[in-house]
Design a protein around this motif. Structure first.
Motif, PDB file in Angstrom:
ATOM      1  N   HIS A  97     -22.475  30.571  85.593  1.00  0.00           N
ATOM      2  CA  HIS A  97     -22.883  31.277  87.395  1.00  0.00           C
ATOM      3  C   HIS A  97     -23.923  32.216  86.901  1.00  0.00           C
ATOM      4  O   HIS A  97     -24.065  33.120  86.441  1.00  0.00           O
ATOM      5  N   PHE A 148     -14.537  32.372  86.664  1.00  0.00           N
ATOM      6  CA  PHE A 148     -14.487  34.170  85.612  1.00  0.00           C
ATOM      7  C   PHE A 148     -15.189  34.424  88.007  1.00  0.00           C
ATOM      8  O   PHE A 148     -14.589  35.007  88.016  1.00  0.00           O
ATOM      9  N   ALA A 149     -16.453  34.191  88.234  1.00  0.00           N
ATOM     10  CA  ALA A 149     -16.567  34.591  89.622  1.00  0.00           C
ATOM     11  C   ALA A 149     -15.807  34.229  90.236  1.00  0.00           C
ATOM     12  O   ALA A 149     -15.369  34.803  92.114  1.00  0.00           O
ATOM     13  N   VAL A 174     -25.812  35.473  87.695  1.00  0.00           N
ATOM     14  CA  VAL A 174     -25.878  36.801  88.540  1.00  0.00           C
ATOM     15  C   VAL A 174     -27.392  36.839  88.917  1.00  0.00           C
ATOM     16  O   VAL A 174     -27.935  37.857  90.296  1.00  0.00           O
ATOM     17  N   TYR A 188     -15.513  40.914  89.026  1.00  0.00           N
ATOM     18  CA  TYR A 188     -17.078  40.303  88.827  1.00  0.00           C
ATOM     19  C   TYR A 188     -17.767  41.316  89.893  1.00  0.00           C
ATOM     20  O   TYR A 188     -18.642  41.862  89.174  1.00  0.00           O
ATOM     21  N   GLY A 235     -14.115  38.110  82.123  1.00  0.00           N
ATOM     22  CA  GLY A 235     -15.307  38.473  82.357  1.00  0.00           C
ATOM     23  C   GLY A 235     -15.355  40.066  81.588  1.00  0.00           C
ATOM     24  O   GLY A 235     -16.697  41.094  81.319  1.00  0.00           O
ATOM     25  N   VAL A 277     -22.782  34.392  84.043  1.00  0.00           N
ATOM     26  CA  VAL A 277     -21.188  34.527  83.435  1.00  0.00           C
ATOM     27  C   VAL A 277     -20.625  33.314  84.213  1.00  0.00           C
ATOM     28  O   VAL A 277     -21.123  32.977  84.578  1.00  0.00           O
TER      29      VAL A 277
END
Length: 299
Positions: free
Chosen positions: A89, A237-238, A91, A245, A60, A233
Motif C-alpha cells: 500500500h 495493515f491499511a 502511502v 493506519y 503497523g 505499508v
C-alpha cells in the motif's frame, strides 16, 4: 500504535532511499510518539529487502521506504523475490527523481554524442555503472536496440544502490553511468553531465535531453521516469487496522509540514512532496504498465 516503528530500506546505507528513511526516522518519533528505527536489507536490486518487508507483521510496526519505481516494479515483473504487487500500500511518493548521464571529468567525452559514437565504434569497451533492472538500465538496453547494437555493446557493471555507483563514478572506475539525478548532486564536482532523461529543461544539470542527442543518430528512446522514493505499508495493515493506519499517516503528514524537517531535507537535498495514497498509486500503476511493455528487453 504499536510500541515502535521499523522502517525497512532494501538498499545499502548512504543511498537516497536510506537518506530519506533516516530523515523520517529522525523526525517522525516526535509526531508518532514511538521510537522509529531504520534497517537496511540490501541485495538483489531490492528484491531481498522487499521480500523481507512482506514477511514482517502487518500491524503497523513495520514500514518500507523504497524507490517503488523502478526497483519494486522491476523485481515483480522479473520474478525476483516472493513479491505480490497487491500486498503493498503506497502511502506517499515523497521524492521523485529523473536520470542524468554522467562521466567522470577525467573521461575524454565532452558530449553525449561523442560517448555514443565511441560505443558504436568500440562495442563492449565502455563500462556503465547500473543497478540491475532499474529504469536507467532499461533505458540503456533500449537505446542499444534502437541504435542497432548488441546488448553487450556496453559492459554493464552492477551495483547494489546509488551510493556505490556514485563512488565508482567519482573515482573514475567506470566510463559512465545513467543515474538518479537529484541524489547525484553530491558528486557534482567530480563529474560532467552529458544528457538528461527529462522532458523539460533542467536547472541542476546543464545538459541536453537524451532524445535531442539521439536525433543525431536518427532514433529516440522513451523518457523513462526515475526513482519515486515512497513510504509504503502492508495493504492488509491499511485495510484491517484503519484507525492505526490513519494515525500513522496523519503523523507522517505533520512531520512533512514541520519547519525543522523542511529545513533539514532542504539542506540535505532530500525530496519532501506530499502526493498522498491516491496520486502515488496512480503514478506507480502508470509506471508499472510502462515497465510491463519494455521489461523483456532486460532478459
Amino acid at each position: 500504535m504499536p510500541g515502535r516503528l521499523e522502517i525497512i530500506v532494501p538498499f545499502n546505507p548512504g543511498g537516497s532511499a536510506d537518506r530519506l528513511a533516516r530523515s523520517i526516522g529522525q523526525f517522525l518519533p516526535e509526531e508518532l510518539g514511538v521510537p522509529v528505527t531504520v534497517t537496511n536489507r540490501p541485495g538483489g536490486s531490492g528484491a531481498l529487502g522487499h521480500t523481507y518487508f512482506l514477511q514482517q507483521p502487518d500491524d503497523g510496526s513495520v514500514a518500507l521506504v523504497t524507490p517503488v519505481n523502478p526497483y519494486l516494479i522491476s523485481n515483480i515483473l522479473r520474478g525476483q523475490g516472493m513479491l505480490d504487487w497487491d500486498k503493498f500500500h503506497f502511502v506517499n511518493g515523497q521524492w521523485q527523481d529523473y536520470y542524468v548521464l554522467l562521466v567522470n571529468k577525467d573521461q575524454p567525452f565532452q558530449t553525449a554524442g561523442e560517448l555514443i559514437q565511441f560505443i558504436k565504434d568500440n562495442p563492449g569497451e565502455a563500462t556503465s555503472a547500473i543497478i540491475n533492472g532499474d529504469g536507467a538500465h532499461l533505458a540503456q538496453v533500449i537505446m542499444l536496440e534502437k541504435l542497432g547494437l548488441a546488448p553487450d555493446a556496453i559492459n554493464f557493471i552492477s551495483y547494489d544502490g546509488g551510493a556505490p555507483m556514485r563512488t565508482a563514478l567519482a573515482g573514475n572506475q567506470v566510463t559512465f553511468s545513467l543515474i538518479a539525478a537529484l541524489g547525484s548532486s553530491v558528486i557534482a564536482d567530480d563529474v560532467r553531465p552529458l544528457a538528461v532523461i527529462k522532458a523539460e529543461p533542467d536547472e541542476l544539470w546543464d545538459a541536453p535531453n537524451i532524445n535531442d542527442v539521439l536525433a543525431e543518430f536518427d532514433t529516440e528512446i522513451p523518457l523513462i521516469s526515475a526513482d519515486l522514493r515512497s513510504f509504503v505499508v502492508h495493504k492488509s495493515f491499511a485495510e484491517n487496522h484503519p484507525e492505526t493506519y490513519e494515525a500513522l499517516v496523519a503523523a507522517y503528514q505533520r512531520m512533512l509540514e514541520r519547519d525543522d524537517y523542511r529545513a533539514f531535507i532542504t539542506e540535505g537535498q532530500i525530496g519532501g512532496d506530499w502526493m498522498g495514497p491516491e496520486a502515488t498509486t496512480a503514478s506507480l500503476e502508470e509506471s508499472f504498465a510502462a515497465y510491463s511493455q519494455y521489461i523483456d528487453a532486460l532478459e
